[in-house]
Design an enzyme around this catalytic site. Structure first.
Site, PDB file in Angstrom:
ATOM      1  N   ALA A  20     -33.033  17.609  57.815  1.00 40.90           N
ATOM      2  CA  ALA A  20     -34.274  17.869  56.470  1.00 40.90           C
ATOM      3  C   ALA A  20     -35.398  17.424  56.914  1.00 40.90           C
ATOM      4  O   ALA A  20     -36.573  16.766  55.799  1.00 40.90           O
ATOM      5  CB  ALA A  20     -33.158  16.590  55.524  1.00 40.90           C
ATOM      6  N   SER A  21     -35.696  17.278  57.826  1.00 40.13           N
ATOM      7  CA  SER A  21     -37.054  16.910  57.900  1.00 40.13           C
ATOM      8  C   SER A  21     -38.312  18.279  58.173  1.00 40.13           C
ATOM      9  O   SER A  21     -39.170  17.570  58.067  1.00 40.13           O
ATOM     10  CB  SER A  21     -36.969  16.093  59.469  1.00 40.13           C
ATOM     11  OG  SER A  21     -36.444  17.073  60.714  1.00 40.13           O
ATOM     12  N   GLU A  64     -31.510   8.814  56.500  1.00 37.86           N
ATOM     13  CA  GLU A  64     -30.038   8.192  58.162  1.00 37.86           C
ATOM     14  C   GLU A  64     -30.525   9.725  59.380  1.00 37.86           C
ATOM     15  O   GLU A  64     -30.809  10.778  59.313  1.00 37.86           O
ATOM     16  CB  GLU A  64     -27.956   9.226  57.685  1.00 37.86           C
ATOM     17  CG  GLU A  64     -28.007   8.211  56.852  1.00 37.86           C
ATOM     18  CD  GLU A  64     -27.715   6.729  57.057  1.00 37.86           C
ATOM     19  OE1 GLU A  64     -27.702   6.292  58.241  1.00 37.86           O
ATOM     20  OE2 GLU A  64     -27.510   6.424  55.915  1.00 37.86           O
ATOM     21  N   TYR A 156     -29.365  33.214  70.777  1.00 41.20           N
ATOM     22  CA  TYR A 156     -28.964  32.508  69.328  1.00 41.20           C
ATOM     23  C   TYR A 156     -27.515  33.352  68.372  1.00 41.20           C
ATOM     24  O   TYR A 156     -26.851  32.782  67.589  1.00 41.20           O
ATOM     25  CB  TYR A 156     -30.568  33.306  68.413  1.00 41.20           C
ATOM     26  CG  TYR A 156     -30.819  32.895  67.578  1.00 41.20           C
ATOM     27  CD1 TYR A 156     -30.458  31.512  66.764  1.00 41.20           C
ATOM     28  CD2 TYR A 156     -30.743  33.874  65.849  1.00 41.20           C
ATOM     29  CE1 TYR A 156     -30.844  30.861  65.666  1.00 41.20           C
ATOM     30  CE2 TYR A 156     -30.891  33.312  64.590  1.00 41.20           C
ATOM     31  CZ  TYR A 156     -31.271  32.016  64.374  1.00 41.20           C
ATOM     32  OH  TYR A 156     -31.187  31.664  63.122  1.00 41.20           O
ATOM     33  N   ALA A 158     -25.529  35.357  68.815  1.00 42.43           N
ATOM     34  CA  ALA A 158     -24.238  34.646  69.284  1.00 42.43           C
ATOM     35  C   ALA A 158     -23.704  33.469  69.017  1.00 42.43           C
ATOM     36  O   ALA A 158     -22.271  33.430  67.836  1.00 42.43           O
ATOM     37  CB  ALA A 158     -23.461  34.189  70.625  1.00 42.43           C
ATOM     38  N   SER A 159     -24.454  32.288  68.981  1.00 41.04           N
ATOM     39  CA  SER A 159     -24.169  30.698  68.256  1.00 41.04           C
ATOM     40  C   SER A 159     -23.766  31.457  66.646  1.00 41.04           C
ATOM     41  O   SER A 159     -23.085  30.495  66.110  1.00 41.04           O
ATOM     42  CB  SER A 159     -25.313  30.045  68.547  1.00 41.04           C
ATOM     43  OG  SER A 159     -26.758  30.449  68.374  1.00 41.04           O
TER      44      SER A 159
END
Length: 250
Positions: A20-21, A64, A156, A158-159
């Site tokens: 989320a940054s 968090e 990339y 494949a992941s």
């Protein structure tokens, strides 16, 4: 007019957004807050998370700091979670690398971030019953490896293809608790990830011309898709990979 019907509202929902940054994660967190959700945000950098919180109406429910590839951080994050009505797993990385240079080390590094970390988080959120009945999980996958097979995108892609596959298995299994699991498969989105110098700005501008709608996506384009998948408007949708790519895959 009071009580306007809006099936896309996230009022009274608590949503977790990872990554989320910046980029898609940041846009999604802000969009969820604007749609009325209480949003828990996580990322690796406290200062950048604070900037995201500052962009949100009333700020984040909590922030968090965690590296999701670190098992201890991941378990701590899950333990800190309130009951969730939804989660958008945005944290990820990309690279442009011909397969001849795609060593096991390169594959392992990419899968750690793009596959193993979000899958383990998804597993724990469900196993620990952090996700409420009727909850919705959105995985940010990619058209790479599923709908598009461009040179240099194999590691990339494949992941992300593996992530998209697990999404469908999770959708089948988690339906027992009425937890929905879907993914978004974006085309190229204009985020800081694509401006790291791997591809020149001139090459990016030329590549964008190949998209039928004439441009790369914006983080808000993907965030709006996540809103739909999190909301009650999609309550009969699970196991679906939503392609948002400006028409590239056609």
């Amino acid at each position: 007019m009071d009580n306007v019907f809006n099936p896309f509202s996230l009022e009274n929902k608590t949503i977790l957004v990872t990554g989320a940054s910046s980029g898609i994660g940041q846009a999604t967190a802000v969009a969820c807050a604007r749609m009325g959700a209480d949003v828990v945000i996580t990322g690796r950098n406290a200062e950048r998370l604070q900037r995201t919180s500052d962009m949100m109406p009333n700020g984040a429910k909590s922030q968090e700091v965690a590296d999701l590839t670190n098992p201890d951080d991941l378990k701590r994050l899950v333990a800190a979670m309130p009951a969730l009505d939804g989660a958008v797993l945005c944290a990820g990385n990309s690279t442009t690398l011909p397969l001849q240079f795609g060593s096991r080390e390169k594959f392992d590094g990419m899968f750690d971030v793009n596959f193993f970390a979000p899958v383990e988080l998804l597993r724990l959120l469900y196993k620990k019953k952090v996700l409420n009945k009727g909850g919705s999980v959105v995985l940010i996958a990619s058209i790479g490896g599923t709908h598009s097979f461009m040179p240099g995108n194999g590691v990339y892609g494949a992941s992300k293809a593996a992530l998209n596959s697990v999404m469908k298995y999770a959708a089948r299994e988690y339906a027992a608790r009425k937890v929905r699991v879907n993914s978004i498969c974006p085309g190229m989105v204009d985020t800081p990830l694509i401006h790291r110098g791997t591809i020149t700005e001139e090459q990016l501008a030329e590549d964008a011309k190949r998209y039928p709608l004439g441009r790369y996506g914006l983080p808000d384009d993907i965030a709006n898709g996540a809103i739909y998948l999190l909301s009650d408007a999609s309550c009969w949708l699970t196991g679906h990979d939503l392609v948002i790519d400006g028409g590239f895959s056609i």
